[in-house]
Write a protein that holds these residues in place. Structure first.
Motif, PDB file in Angstrom:
ATOM      1  N   MET A 299      26.495  25.538  46.553  1.00 30.13           N
ATOM      2  CA  MET A 299      25.788  26.816  46.867  1.00 30.13           C
ATOM      3  C   MET A 299      26.504  27.794  45.940  1.00 30.13           C
ATOM      4  N   ASP A 300      27.550  28.072  45.666  1.00 33.05           N
ATOM      5  CA  ASP A 300      28.138  29.012  44.869  1.00 33.05           C
ATOM      6  C   ASP A 300      27.471  28.926  43.517  1.00 33.05           C
ATOM      7  N   VAL A 301      27.457  27.567  43.069  1.00 32.29           N
ATOM      8  CA  VAL A 301      26.935  27.425  41.588  1.00 32.29           C
ATOM      9  C   VAL A 301      25.264  28.005  41.592  1.00 32.29           C
ATOM     10  N   PHE A 302      24.749  27.905  42.792  1.00 29.15           N
ATOM     11  CA  PHE A 302      22.993  28.379  42.897  1.00 29.15           C
ATOM     12  C   PHE A 302      23.026  29.879  42.917  1.00 29.15           C
ATOM     13  N   ASN A 303      24.033  30.246  43.558  1.00 23.72           N
ATOM     14  CA  ASN A 303      24.119  31.620  44.000  1.00 23.72           C
ATOM     15  C   ASN A 303      24.422  32.526  42.383  1.00 23.72           C
ATOM     16  N   ALA A 304      25.386  31.934  41.863  1.00 24.07           N
ATOM     17  CA  ALA A 304      25.732  32.655  40.495  1.00 24.07           C
ATOM     18  C   ALA A 304      24.749  32.799  39.679  1.00 24.07           C
ATOM     19  N   PHE A 305      23.480  32.054  39.599  1.00 31.80           N
ATOM     20  CA  PHE A 305      22.308  32.133  38.715  1.00 31.80           C
ATOM     21  C   PHE A 305      21.632  33.356  39.210  1.00 31.80           C
ATOM     22  N   PRO A 306      21.345  34.075  38.021  1.00 34.59           N
ATOM     23  CA  PRO A 306      20.364  35.206  38.056  1.00 34.59           C
ATOM     24  C   PRO A 306      18.983  34.600  38.519  1.00 34.59           C
ATOM     25  N   GLY A 307      18.501  34.893  39.612  1.00 31.99           N
ATOM     26  CA  GLY A 307      17.368  34.103  40.298  1.00 31.99           C
ATOM     27  C   GLY A 307      16.192  34.197  39.444  1.00 31.99           C
ATOM     28  N   ILE A 308      15.638  35.361  38.761  1.00 34.96           N
ATOM     29  CA  ILE A 308      14.332  35.127  38.427  1.00 34.96           C
ATOM     30  C   ILE A 308      14.318  34.678  36.942  1.00 34.96           C
ATOM     31  N   ILE A 309      15.596  35.002  36.340  1.00 37.62           N
ATOM     32  CA  ILE A 309      15.635  34.713  34.826  1.00 37.62           C
ATOM     33  C   ILE A 309      15.932  32.850  34.898  1.00 37.62           C
ATOM     34  N   LEU A 310      16.628  32.496  35.943  1.00 33.74           N
ATOM     35  CA  LEU A 310      16.698  31.061  35.695  1.00 33.74           C
ATOM     36  C   LEU A 310      15.299  30.471  36.171  1.00 33.74           C
ATOM     37  N   ALA A 311      14.561  31.063  37.045  1.00 34.77           N
ATOM     38  CA  ALA A 311      13.169  30.669  37.464  1.00 34.77           C
ATOM     39  C   ALA A 311      12.360  30.464  36.095  1.00 34.77           C
ATOM     40  N   ILE A 312      12.481  31.719  35.385  1.00 40.76           N
ATOM     41  CA  ILE A 312      11.428  31.623  34.064  1.00 40.76           C
ATOM     42  C   ILE A 312      11.968  30.516  33.248  1.00 40.76           C
ATOM     43  N   ALA A 313      13.172  30.341  32.809  1.00 42.12           N
ATOM     44  CA  ALA A 313      13.852  29.346  31.913  1.00 42.12           C
ATOM     45  C   ALA A 313      13.149  28.215  32.447  1.00 42.12           C
ATOM     46  N   LEU A 314      13.666  27.779  33.771  1.00 40.37           N
ATOM     47  CA  LEU A 314      13.157  26.555  34.342  1.00 40.37           C
ATOM     48  C   LEU A 314      11.600  26.175  33.933  1.00 40.37           C
ATOM     49  N   VAL A 315      10.953  27.047  34.488  1.00 42.74           N
ATOM     50  CA  VAL A 315       9.392  26.943  34.511  1.00 42.74           C
ATOM     51  C   VAL A 315       9.024  26.666  33.324  1.00 42.74           C
ATOM     52  N   THR A 316       9.421  27.209  32.243  1.00 42.77           N
ATOM     53  CA  THR A 316       9.228  27.001  30.808  1.00 42.77           C
ATOM     54  C   THR A 316       9.397  25.677  30.283  1.00 42.77           C
ATOM     55  N   VAL A 317      10.478  25.373  30.624  1.00 43.50           N
ATOM     56  CA  VAL A 317      10.936  23.869  30.236  1.00 43.50           C
ATOM     57  C   VAL A 317       9.827  22.765  31.157  1.00 43.50           C
ATOM     58  N   LEU A 318       9.730  22.987  32.220  1.00 45.84           N
ATOM     59  CA  LEU A 318       8.906  22.248  33.246  1.00 45.84           C
ATOM     60  C   LEU A 318       7.294  22.390  32.684  1.00 45.84           C
ATOM     61  N   SER A 319       6.885  23.271  31.949  1.00 43.69           N
ATOM     62  CA  SER A 319       5.736  23.671  31.590  1.00 43.69           C
ATOM     63  C   SER A 319       5.033  24.169  32.759  1.00 43.69           C
ATOM     64  N   PRO A 320       4.283  25.438  32.495  1.00 49.81           N
ATOM     65  CA  PRO A 320       3.833  26.132  33.629  1.00 49.81           C
ATOM     66  C   PRO A 320       2.906  25.448  34.421  1.00 49.81           C
ATOM     67  N   SER A 321       3.005  25.392  35.829  1.00 51.63           N
ATOM     68  CA  SER A 321       1.910  24.648  36.972  1.00 51.63           C
ATOM     69  C   SER A 321       2.363  25.363  38.235  1.00 51.63           C
ATOM     70  N   TYR A 322       1.308  24.923  38.989  1.00 55.32           N
ATOM     71  CA  TYR A 322       1.753  25.379  40.514  1.00 55.32           C
ATOM     72  C   TYR A 322       2.869  24.720  40.968  1.00 55.32           C
ATOM     73  N   SER A 323       2.839  23.279  41.051  1.00 57.20           N
ATOM     74  CA  SER A 323       3.959  22.660  41.669  1.00 57.20           C
ATOM     75  C   SER A 323       5.552  23.091  40.793  1.00 57.20           C
ATOM     76  N   ALA A 324       5.397  23.064  39.525  1.00 59.12           N
ATOM     77  CA  ALA A 324       6.435  23.667  38.819  1.00 59.12           C
ATOM     78  C   ALA A 324       7.065  24.893  39.354  1.00 59.12           C
ATOM     79  N   LEU A 325       6.155  25.773  39.841  1.00 53.68           N
ATOM     80  CA  LEU A 325       6.629  27.303  40.243  1.00 53.68           C
ATOM     81  C   LEU A 325       7.125  27.201  41.517  1.00 53.68           C
ATOM     82  N   VAL A 326       6.491  26.299  42.202  1.00 52.61           N
ATOM     83  CA  VAL A 326       7.278  26.131  43.476  1.00 52.61           C
ATOM     84  C   VAL A 326       8.540  25.492  43.416  1.00 52.61           C
TER      85      VAL A 326
END
Ligand SMILES: Nc1ncnc2c1ncn2[C@@H]1O[C@H](COP(=O)(O)OP(=O)(O)OP(=O)(O)O)[C@@H](O)[C@H]1O
Ligand code: SF4
Ligand SMILES: [Mg+2]
Lengths: 283, 335
Positions: free
Chosen positions: A126-153
């Motif tokens: 939980m500490d690890v996940f908590n340390a990430f800046p939420g939205i930036i991590l989200a953008i980085a990840l969703v780009t890697v996964l290629s944008p889609s509804y389920s990737a966003l979820v």
């Protein structure tokens, strides 16, 4: 046989006595939330099915009888677009909150209840996940996964579940010392049953209040990411996408951006207000 | 009340010791504790705060394995049973606990009926059988059906404790362990709960180990009383006997302190000695555990304690207070 001198009994709270104690701002927030919900549900039912279809002939129709709030630069009915955008937002927020709530609850409850090495490992996670800046991590990840509804979820779940995990764990640490848990253990009840029978009901208030704070967070994150082009893609409809596609006409036709922006802000603040009120009441 | 029972005991505690790590090293929270409880007998365990009563209760209930010693419940090894879930299910059918705090011991989200049923869920009884038992138990403790759907928040402290007692008697155990069952209740309600427990004992034929610091409570309910000090049992016997002729200075001190009258009757030497701070004893100490607070102490008490045993009374003291002694202090706590 009844006790002659009972200690004070807490009366059943009646709906009226509850209402009287709710601060006005929370009442207003609830009213706003209800209105927006009705908008999301009712407007598409009242309007023709093709109201959100592209129709260059109806480009920037001013508000009037067949388009209550006018149309956008593609001729789509603004009131309907916002209703569908709200639906998308709310449904996604509910999905994300359901999944991350379940995940965070499980990790927090098991760690807090079992303790020891398990708790250490889960706590570190939980500490690890908590340390990430939420939205930036989200953008980085969703780009890697290629944008889609389920990737966003998926990415929104990854950045929100810790909010549940930490709070639930803290509550469970004190719950496990309650004598009714001790009693249940003495009966030979299994870990799963104890979690389901006693821990879950006694953390329900937390799940609700955290969710009410997380829902607007997720709605905002979804809109932001979609606005930036990393989230939902046309022809999907989302408030973020709507603002993004209409922002170029801000000077000539500000209506779509202003209304969509105002609805997003109102939706988020009203739900957050209710959530924060409930959270404050727990203490 | 004090007849000699020759049946096999329900509870047999032998050489029970529990070592804990404290501020200044290890100490015995329970040291070589041995006693038995006969079927349907009520035994009280008394002692000042921190004397180890809860520690003993937890070892007996299988909540915490002792450092050494054995606990047998109707011939079965509790420590071994408590190690597995299956064993604990078995144990729950024979031994049940009533907790001190009727707030913390009942899940606030559950209605009364379900709270009581929980102790039967793993008993192997069918649902209708369970429901019959629950209704019967609630009837015994005097909670009428109107209250079955209520949640703990809607009950008074006394009613909550009745729920806790109903839950404990529902599996028809042979032994009830009650850790301060009335300490958190209003004085007016305490008497009713004690009366209820006494009724249950005769009616259900269940043995009880009652932990209490209030001697009035003990007097009201226990056939036999055991006095504990710093982890050791120091005196035991039929309750009227222990109360009327305490032999151990610790017991006498507890009796004095229990009433205003007693506090006045207390000799100055005893008053000073009893108020002394006593440091924890080293693990290997063989002397009397009470010596730092004792006004009758002699050099021999530092290394040895004599144990005196008569038919209905025993004590561990080198210089016991004898029944014929002129003590300005024989105070009946219930007087
Ligand atoms: N898990 C533990 N670890 C370390 N020390 C403990 C632990 N449990 C109890 N103790 C200590 O052991 C001693 C006996 O405690 P216990 O709770 O058995 O006393 P008690 O007679 O029940 O007291 P009270 O009347 O206050 O409930 C106390 O000094 C207590 O602080
Ligand atoms: S053995 Fe000695 S110190 Fe201990 S209680 Fe008796 S007289 Fe006091
Ligand atoms: Mg205790």
């Amino acid at each position: 046989m009844t006790d002659t001198m009972p200690t004070p009994i807490q009366p059943h709270p009646t709906p009226r006595s509850v209402l009287r104690r709710v601060p006005p701002i929370v009442t207003v927030a609830s009213a706003v939330a209800v209105v927006l919900l009705l908008w999301a549900v009712l407007v598409p039912l009242l309007n023709p099915a093709d109201a959100t279809a592209v129709d260059p002939a109806r480009r920037f129709t001013p508000p009037g009888p067949d388009a209550l709030l006018g149309t956008d630069h593609l001729g789509r009915d603004l009131a309907s677009m916002i209703a569908v955008g709200l639906r998308t937002s709310i449904l996604m927020a509910l999905t994300v909150v359901a999944v991350s709530g379940a995940l965070g609850w499980l990790v927090g409850a098991v760690g807090g209840y079992v303790g020891g090495v398990t708790d250490n490992v889960l706590g570190r996670l939980m500490d690890v996940f908590n340390a990430f800046p939420g939205i930036i991590l989200a953008i980085a990840l969703v780009t890697v996964l290629s944008p889609s509804y389920s990737a966003l979820v998926l990415v929104l779940v990854l950045v929100t579940w810790v909010n549940y995990g930490r709070v639930i764990r803290a509550r469970v640490l004190s719950l496990r010392r309650e004598e009714y848990i001790t009693a249940s253990r003495m009966y030979g009840t299994s870990l799963g049953r104890i979690l389901g029978r006693h821990v879950l009901p006694n953390t329900g208030d937390l799940l609700l209040s955290i969710s009410l704070v997380q829902i607007p967070n997720v709605m905002l994150a979804e809109s932001t990411i979609s606005f930036l082009g990393f989230g939902l893609q046309p022809p999907q409809v989302s408030l973020g996408l709507l603002i993004s596609s209409e922002k170029d006409y801000l000077q000539t036709n500000a209506m779509p951006v202003l209304v969509a922006g105002a609805v997003l802000v109102l939706a988020c603040t009203s739900i957050a207000t209710i959530g924060l009120y409930l959270r404050g009441k727990e203490r | 009340m004090t007849q000699v029972r020759d049946e096999t005991p329900v509870l047999d505690v032998a050489g029970l010791s529990q070592r804990f790590a404290g501020g200044s090293g290890h100490f015995w929270a329970a040291k070589d504790v041995s006693f038995q409880v006969a079927p349907a007998e009520a035994v009280a365990l008394v002692g000042e705060s921190g004397s180890g009563k809860t520690t003993v209760a937890q070892a007996i209930s299988g909540l915490q394995a002792p450092t050494s010693g054995t606990v047998h419940l109707a011939g079965q090894d509790v420590v071994r049973l408590a190690r597995t879930r299956r064993g604990r299910r078995d144990l729950a059918g024979r031994l049940q606990m009533v907790f001190q705090d009727p707030y913390s011991s009942l899940d606030p989200t559950k209605p009364v009926f379900q709270l009581v049923e929980e102790s039967l869920l793993l008993s192997g009884l069918s649902r209708p059988q369970r429901h019959e038992r629950v209704a019967e138990s609630l009837d015994i403790v005097g909670l009428d059906p109107v209250q079955h759907a209520r949640r703990p928040r809607e009950l008074s402290g006394g009613q909550r404790q009745r729920v806790g007692i109903a839950r404990a008697i529902a599996p028809r155990p042979q032994l009830l362990v009650l850790d301060e069952p009335v300490a958190s209740l209003d004085v007016s309600v305490q008497g009713q709960i004690l009366q209820l427990l006494d009724d249950i004992r005769t009616r259900e034929n269940v043995a009880m180990l009652v932990i209490a610091h209030d001697l009035g409570v003990v007097r009201a309910i226990a056939d036999r009383t055991l006095v504990m000090y710093r982890g050791s049992l120091v005196e035991g016997g039929a309750t009227p006997r222990v109360f009327a002729e305490p032999a151990h200075p610790n017991t006498q001190g507890l009796l004095w302190s229990a009433t205003a009258h007693g506090q006045q009757a207390m000799p100055t030497a005893a008053k000073i000695a009893l108020a002394t701070d006593a440091a924890p004893l080293p693990l290997a100490d063989t002397g009397c555990p009470f010596r730092a607070r004792c006004w009758r102490r002699t050099a021999e008490c530092d290394t040895d304690v004599a144990r005196v045993e008569t038919e209905a009374h025993w004590f561990a003291c080198n210089h016991p207070i004898s029944a014929s002694e002129e003590v300005a202090d024989r105070v009946d706590v219930t007087a």
